[in-house]
Design a protein around this motif. Structure first.
Motif, short mmCIF file in Angstrom:
data_model
loop_
_atom_site.label_atom_id
_atom_site.label_comp_id
_atom_site.label_asym_id
_atom_site.label_seq_id
_atom_site.Cartn_x
_atom_site.Cartn_y
_atom_site.Cartn_z
N ASP A 91 -7.22 -46.80 6.29
CA ASP A 91 -6.30 -45.94 7.03
C ASP A 91 -6.39 -44.49 6.54
O ASP A 91 -6.27 -43.54 7.33
N PHE A 92 -6.63 -44.32 5.23
CA PHE A 92 -6.80 -42.97 4.70
C PHE A 92 -8.11 -42.37 5.20
O PHE A 92 -8.14 -41.22 5.65
N LEU A 99 -9.73 -43.12 7.86
CA LEU A 99 -9.60 -42.86 9.29
C LEU A 99 -8.87 -41.55 9.53
O LEU A 99 -9.30 -40.73 10.37
N SER A 100 -7.80 -41.29 8.80
CA SER A 100 -7.05 -40.04 8.99
C SER A 100 -7.89 -38.83 8.58
O SER A 100 -7.78 -37.77 9.20
N VAL A 101 -8.74 -38.99 7.57
CA VAL A 101 -9.61 -37.89 7.15
C VAL A 101 -10.62 -37.58 8.24
O VAL A 101 -10.85 -36.42 8.60
N GLN A 111 -10.40 -38.23 11.41
CA GLN A 111 -9.72 -37.66 12.57
C GLN A 111 -9.31 -36.21 12.31
O GLN A 111 -9.34 -35.39 13.23
N ALA A 112 -8.96 -35.89 11.06
CA ALA A 112 -8.58 -34.52 10.73
C ALA A 112 -9.75 -33.56 10.89
O ALA A 112 -9.56 -32.38 11.23
N SER A 151 -5.53 -42.71 -1.36
CA SER A 151 -6.95 -42.95 -1.06
C SER A 151 -7.49 -44.24 -1.67
O SER A 151 -8.41 -44.85 -1.12
#
Length: 422
Positions: free
Chosen positions: A29-30, A32-34, A36-37, A151
């Motif tokens: 999930d971390f 993925l957010s990176v 997407q950022a 992370s």
């Protein structure tokens, strides 16, 4: 560390942090957010997810694959995708450290406060600079703990080194008790090179000599012809030495040892034979046009590499090292007027200063409006430095301050000079 120097009694700490490279511990999930950022395409993110979350492998025997089996973890060390994703993740830690320093969670290192420099990071090799107090150290470790929580990548305290200056023994004892960190001493290895604020010793260069000896003693090199041995020295060995000389001035004793190993290997196919060379190594290092074999002369190459550092001071504004040196040493004084015997400079920086007379043969200053050119210190005239050309009494005789710029004594109507005293 080339510009590092000791001054005052400011407390300062540098941490060499070991970050876990076990990518299987990274939370998806971390990651993925990176991704997407960074606004990466959804298709690319989907491919990464397949590689990380649901990889399958097949074994090929004699060109024939037989079935697939599910991997226990996703990316492992050596996977070509791993370095890219690891750098993206480490950039998050970089932003967290910068934000924490700005918000006051820890104070800047006294030598890095002007640039607001908190760390240097190359993949998982991380150096963190901070003010030498328990509060600042707690702030940095809090950032690292927060990064581990979000992370999954944590630090290994057993492999983390701490370097202190101006910190008393009582404070060091409290730091050891509170954070389980002990003070280490320089030199240490960083990116394959020894970090040291002093002149490199013969012992500091032992990793370089060991690596060269290993290359020469490899069993595959025993079958090389003279031309093959020459090619190995000219390419592989020169590349290894070139990496070191791009950052340091090697001691003459080390250069002599490398030349001795190379000469023995070239003429005999092995090291350890100090006699029987058909031609002196000095002649071998001449260009082919002059009768030599074109092997790089290490001492000349080392001076050329240091000249490149000098060139960077004027033409590489984006370099962190350049920004640090310019802010620290030449923000209010001309580089050409610095005293090379000033012991607040590092040994390496004093060596750079000694090459200024050679560098002036290849540099020309374009005045522009003269705002960044010192009237006395910079070689902007056909006579070179006016301070050296007119002598120590030049500034007082002309009435022009020692650190005046050209723009301060020039206008569109001509030179702005004070009246003559006699």
């Amino acid at each position: 560390m080339q510009g590092y120097h000791r001054e005052g009694c400011d407390r300062r700490i540098t941490l060499k942090v070991d970050i876990s490279k076990a990518f299987d511990s990274v939370r998806w999930d971390f990651l993925l957010s990176v991704l997407q950022a960074y606004r990466l395409p959804p298709a690319f993110i989907k491919w990464v997810k397949c590689c990380v979350c649901s990889p399958s492998f097949s074994v090929s025997i004699n060109g024939i694959t037989s079935g697939y089996f599910k991997g226990k973890t996703g990316l492992r060390q050596g996977d070509p995708l791993l370095p890219i994703l690891f750098v993206l993740i480490m950039n998050v830690l970089s932003l967290m450290l910068n934000k924490a320093a700005v918000e006051g969670s820890f104070d800047f290192h006294p030598g890095c406060e002007d640039l607001q420099l908190t760390h240097l990071c190359f993949a998982d090799d991380l150096l963190i600079f901070l003010e030498g107090s328990e509060r600042s150290l707690h702030g940095v470790l809090s950032v690292l703990s927060a990064f581990e929580r979000i992370s999954g990548l944590g630090i290994n305290l057993q492999k983390t080194s701490m370097f202190c200056q101006g910190v008393d023994m009582d404070s060091l004892d409290r730091i050891k008790a509170l954070f389980n960190l002990e003070a280490s001493s320089l030199p240490i290895r960083y990116l394959g090179l020894p970090l040291s604020s002093k002149k490199l010793s013969f012992a500091d260069c032992d990793p370089l000599l060991t690596l060269i000896q290993k290359k020469f003693d490899s069993w595959s090199n025993k079958l090389l012809s003279l031309a093959g041995r020459l090619s190995l020295i000219s390419s592989v060995i020169s590349g290894i030495v070139g990496f070191w000389t791009s950052a340091f001035i090697l001691p003459k004793k080390v250069i002599k040892k490398i030349n001795s190993l190379s000469s023995s290997f070239l003429w005999h196919g092995k090291t350890g034979i100090s006699s029987g060379a058909k031609v002196s190594w000095k002649l071998v290092s001449f260009p082919k046009e002059e009768g030599g074999l074109g092997v790089k002369d290490i001492e000349s190459w080392n001076n050329a590499s240091v000249m490149k550092l000098l060139w960077m001071l004027f033409f590489r504004a984006g370099s962190i090292w350049v920004a640090w040196v310019r802010r620290r040493y030449i923000s209010s004084s001309s580089f050409w007027a610095l005293n090379e015997k000033n012991y607040s400079f590092s040994w390496m920086f004093r060596k750079i200063l000694k090459l200024r007379s050679t560098a002036t043969q290849f540099l020309r200053i374009k005045l522009g409006n003269g705002d960044s050119t010192f009237f006395w210190g910079d070689p902007w005239t056909p006579f070179g430095h006016l301070h050296a050309f007119l002598g120590e009494e030049g500034p007082s005789r002309l009435g022009i301050p020692l650190y005046a710029t050209v723009s301060e004594v020039w206008s569109n109507n001509g030179w702005i000079l004070p009246p003559a005293r006699t």
